[in-house]
Motif scaffolding. Structure first.
Motif, mmCIF file in Angstrom:
data_model
loop_
_atom_site.group_PDB
_atom_site.id
_atom_site.type_symbol
_atom_site.label_atom_id
_atom_site.label_comp_id
_atom_site.label_asym_id
_atom_site.label_seq_id
_atom_site.Cartn_x
_atom_site.Cartn_y
_atom_site.Cartn_z
ATOM 1 N N ALA A 162 0.838 -1.201 0.000
ATOM 2 C CA ALA A 162 0.000 0.000 0.000
ATOM 3 C C ALA A 162 0.876 1.256 0.000
ATOM 4 C CB ALA A 162 -0.933 -0.006 1.211
ATOM 5 N N ARG A 185 1.197 4.247 -2.813
ATOM 6 C CA ARG A 185 1.049 5.675 -2.499
ATOM 7 C C ARG A 185 2.212 6.476 -3.087
ATOM 8 N NH1 ARG A 185 -1.270 3.955 2.471
ATOM 9 N NH2 ARG A 185 0.736 3.934 3.528
ATOM 10 N N ARG A 206 1.857 6.688 -6.832
ATOM 11 C CA ARG A 206 0.798 7.651 -7.158
ATOM 12 C C ARG A 206 1.347 9.075 -7.229
ATOM 13 N NH1 ARG A 206 -3.314 6.901 -9.754
ATOM 14 N NH2 ARG A 206 -2.594 8.781 -10.768
ATOM 15 N N LEU A 237 -5.315 -4.329 -6.290
ATOM 16 C CA LEU A 237 -5.210 -3.250 -5.297
ATOM 17 C C LEU A 237 -5.065 -1.893 -5.996
ATOM 18 C CD1 LEU A 237 -4.956 -2.382 -2.314
ATOM 19 C CD2 LEU A 237 -2.493 -2.885 -2.468
ATOM 20 N N ARG A 252 -8.465 -0.794 -7.033
ATOM 21 C CA ARG A 252 -9.257 -0.318 -5.884
ATOM 22 C C ARG A 252 -8.778 1.042 -5.412
ATOM 23 N NH1 ARG A 252 -8.425 -5.535 -4.038
ATOM 24 N NH2 ARG A 252 -7.256 -4.899 -2.208
ATOM 25 N N ARG A 253 -7.487 1.312 -5.613
ATOM 26 C CA ARG A 253 -6.941 2.605 -5.171
ATOM 27 C C ARG A 253 -7.042 3.682 -6.248
ATOM 28 N NH1 ARG A 253 -3.953 1.261 -0.268
ATOM 29 N NH2 ARG A 253 -5.571 -0.012 0.617
#
Ligand SMILES: [Zn+2]
Length: 349
Positions: free
Chosen positions: A275, A279, A282, A323, A326-327
């Motif tokens: 995760a 981030r 991103r 994932l 979903r993000r």
């Protein structure tokens, strides 16, 4: 085997089975090891110990600094084939395999694993970090080391006729050694000579990636075709991250599946989990650098393989891409990371 010329290679990608059209590469893991020996040379034994791992110690083996030969050595072509098949089964097409000088590369084993699994395998070349290298390299010239890499791409590597499809992972440790600087200089020359991409294992120090950029510039490397590996265990602040991205290098988060903050090779490093990796990626995408990101697992311990209870080589397909969706990652962003950027990098220019 005849030498392939730059003209023959330009516009193609090169797997362990030969040249292919880059459109055939498909979804690509940019940094893996299928057959390897990352046991420190001082702990290696001949013949190697054969007793199996004690899986009741799985967590200890995942998180401790213990170097146990059976965990740090994977020379079984059958296990490599099963691992490569697992990637194909879950939607991957190509695996970049970066087991190079010092880590016991097995080009013939990779060719067999590719044939038997249906996965395309692109092999690296050159030498890993100083402590794993043949001391004889210290007495070789930059030109000799460069020519060795050029030959590994154009002729065949490690005494075989299997050719490499990119340069690296060129290894660096901290403090950065003169031998490693010479090796990187040689890789820059080999990049200019072959038109191949270059991938670099930085030292475990947050300032080292920028030192790499400076040396790469000094020696005329093509930064847009140069990958800084292991960003997840090296860079921990936005300033350093953005500075690297703005310089134009490719950033590789290649420790996906390592979900613990305990980083065995350096206990002072707080590792992110998947995760956290997403981030950070991103942020880089939002800054406009979505075409400079690639991801992988860098599996080099047996307990990370799925048949030993680990996350395995298909983890990105099974867990990380869902994932990402979903993000809020778009299909175009995922496609750039998994297909577009690897294809650009693996295409000889
Ligand atoms: Zn690696």
């Amino acid at each position: 085997m005849p030498r392939l010329s730059r003209d023959q290679m330009r516009g193609k990608a090169q797997t362990v089975l030969g040249l292919i059209d880059p459109s055939e590469l498909g979804s690509t893991l940019m940094h893996e090891h299928l057959i390897w020996n990352i046991t420190p040379p001082s702990l290696r034994s001949d013949p190697p110990p054969t007793e199996d791992l004690d899986l009741f110690r799985w967590w200890d083996l995942q998180t401790s600094t213990l170097k146990e030969y059976r965990n740090t050595t994977q020379l079984d072509v059958g296990a490599a084939t099963r691992a490569a098949a697992e990637v194909v089964q879950h939607g991957g097409r190509t695996i970049v395999e970066l087991t190079i000088g010092g880590l016991m590369p097995d080009p013939g084993g990779l060719a067999k694993a590719s044939r038997d699994s249906g996965a395309q395998i692109v092999m690296g070349c050159g030498h890993y970090v100083h402590d794993y290298q043949d001391p004889a390299n210290e007495h070789r010239s930059v030109e000799e080391l460069a020519q060795e890499m050029v030959d590994q791409v154009q002729l065949g590597a490690w005494g075989t006729d299997v050719r490499a499809g990119l340069l690296g992972e060129i290894g660096c440790q901290w403090p950065w050694t003169d031998l490693e600087k010479k090796m990187l200089h040689a890789a820059c020359l080999a990049q200019q000579e072959t038109g191949a991409a270059l991938t670099i294992h930085p030292a475990r120090h947050e300032d080292h990636p920028w030192m790499l950029v400076e040396l790469l510039r000094e020696h005329g490397a093509d930064l847009s075709r140069t990958i800084i590996d292991h960003i997840d265990r090296t860079i921990f602040d936005d300033d350093r991250l953005f500075r690297l991205a703005d310089a134009g290098v490719i950033l590789e988060w290649d420790l996906f599946g390592q979900e613990s903050c305990y980083y065995a090779p350096n206990i002072d490093i707080d590792m992110p989990n998947d995760a956290g990796r997403l981030r950070d990626i991103r942020k880089v995408i939002d800054r406009g650098h979505g075409d400079q990101v690639v991801i992988s697992h860098d599996i080099c311990h047996v307990v990370q393989m799925s048949e030993w209870g680990g996350h395995g080589y298909a983890h990105i397909y099974k867990k990380v891409i869902p994932l990402m969706r979903r993000r809020g990652y778009t299909e175009a962003e995922i496609d750039a990371i998994m297909v577009g950027t690897p294809r650009r990098l693996l295409t000889f220019i």
